[in-house]
Write an enzyme that holds these catalytic residues in place. Structure first.
Site, short mmCIF file in Angstrom:
data_model
loop_
_atom_site.label_atom_id
_atom_site.label_comp_id
_atom_site.label_asym_id
_atom_site.label_seq_id
_atom_site.Cartn_x
_atom_site.Cartn_y
_atom_site.Cartn_z
CE LYS A 148 0.88 1.56 4.31
NZ LYS A 148 1.50 2.88 4.61
CG ASP A 184 -0.70 0.10 8.21
OD1 ASP A 184 -1.53 1.00 8.43
OD2 ASP A 184 0.50 0.33 7.96
#
Length: 293
Positions: free
Chosen positions: A21, A145
């Site tokens: 990401k 995350d």
């Protein structure tokens, strides 16, 4: 695309891709009562992934990767398997094999993605039927995350990163990633932010508007990471890479996460390839890829 929607099952084996990401924006707003930092950030999945293979085992959990220093029960992927069996009260085990492509300790959520892949793979292999909320709840126990890595796409993250709101998908966009050979401690960067003055906060709402309007130019103009000015003090190469990317024709460039990785958006794929070739002469970890939804 949610991570588990792309898992292949063959017998007692699950084959998953855990994606990297980037942060289109990253803002630090304050602290909770228990000293966790509250954030507001827009995260985006990239088509850069580690390959995670999980086999059912009668008992015990083992892990093997192409990076020997990660072959430990302390690895977050191993801890994800341990947590899965503890919470589901299933008697079983897992043999985990990971081929790493995503740079380690780079601000790209490589480890968090591995943990997400293990949770999703075990959920399918053991037919536990955990839904998104249950999977993300487990993931949040491992790291802020991990829930995002389970759900993927273009999302606004709030709280300590676990409160996720889906946004309009970002148009498929060419992304160049360059990681300098530096290590960054996220905890140390947060400590420095606590005492830093005159930090520039991202325009998160402006970025959301640019994404909704499919205005890549505005997206590039709104790229912002509050951590960049702090991390770049210890790693000035970040700013050098960022400027070089812009010199090669990037429409926007910024550091991802706590760094030290820098990414750039290119609307011209030929410029992106030239930049990739040039950076590859100087740096080992350089990737030319695109956004994924």
């Amino acid at each position: 695309m949610k991570l588990y929607e792309d898992i292949i099952i063959t017998g007692n084996r699950a084959i998953a891709k855990s994606y990297a990401k980037i942060n289109l924006t990253l803002d630090v707003l304050g602290k909770t009562a228990n000293d966790y930092h509250t954030v507001e950030m827009i995260m985006q999945t990239l088509n850069l992934f580690d390959l995670v293979i999980v086999d059912k085992a009668a008992s015990d959990i083992s892990i093997s990767t192409n990076f020997h220093f990660l072959n430990s029960t302390k690895n977050i992927a191993c801890r994800a398997a341990t947590l899965f069996f503890e919470r589901t009260k299933i008697s079983g085990g897992a043999k985990i094999l990971i081929h790493k492509n995503i740079p380690v300790a780079a601000g790209l959520a490589g480890g968090s993605g591995n943990a997400a892949a293990v949770l999703c793979a075990l959920n399918i292999l053991y037919d536990t039927g955990l839904d998104d909320n249950a999977l993300c709840s487990l993931g949040a126990e491992l790291g802020a995350d991990v829930p995002y890595c389970i759900l993927g796409g273009t999302r606004l993250a709030e709280g300590i990163g676990e409160k996720l709101t889906p946004l309009a998908p970002l148009d498929k966009t060419c992304i160049l990633i360059v990681k300098p050979p530096n290590s960054v401690s996220t905890a140390e960067i947060y400590r420095k932010i606590d005492s830093a003055d005159a930090l520039v906060h991202p325009d998160t709402r402006g970025m959301i508007s640019a994404i909704e309007k499919h205005d890549i130019g505005a997206v590039c103009a709104k790229l912002s990471n509050i951590m960049e000015s702090v991390t770049s003090v210890d790693c000035p190469e970040i700013l050098h890479i960022k400027q070089s990317m812009l010199d090669f024709g990037a429409d926007g460039a910024i550091m991802s996460g706590s760094g030290p990785t820098v990414f750039a958006i290119f609307r011209n794929p030929l410029d992106a390839k030239k930049a990739c070739d040039a950076f590859s002469q100087e740096y080992k970890e350089v990737f030319l890829t695109h956004t994924l939804n």
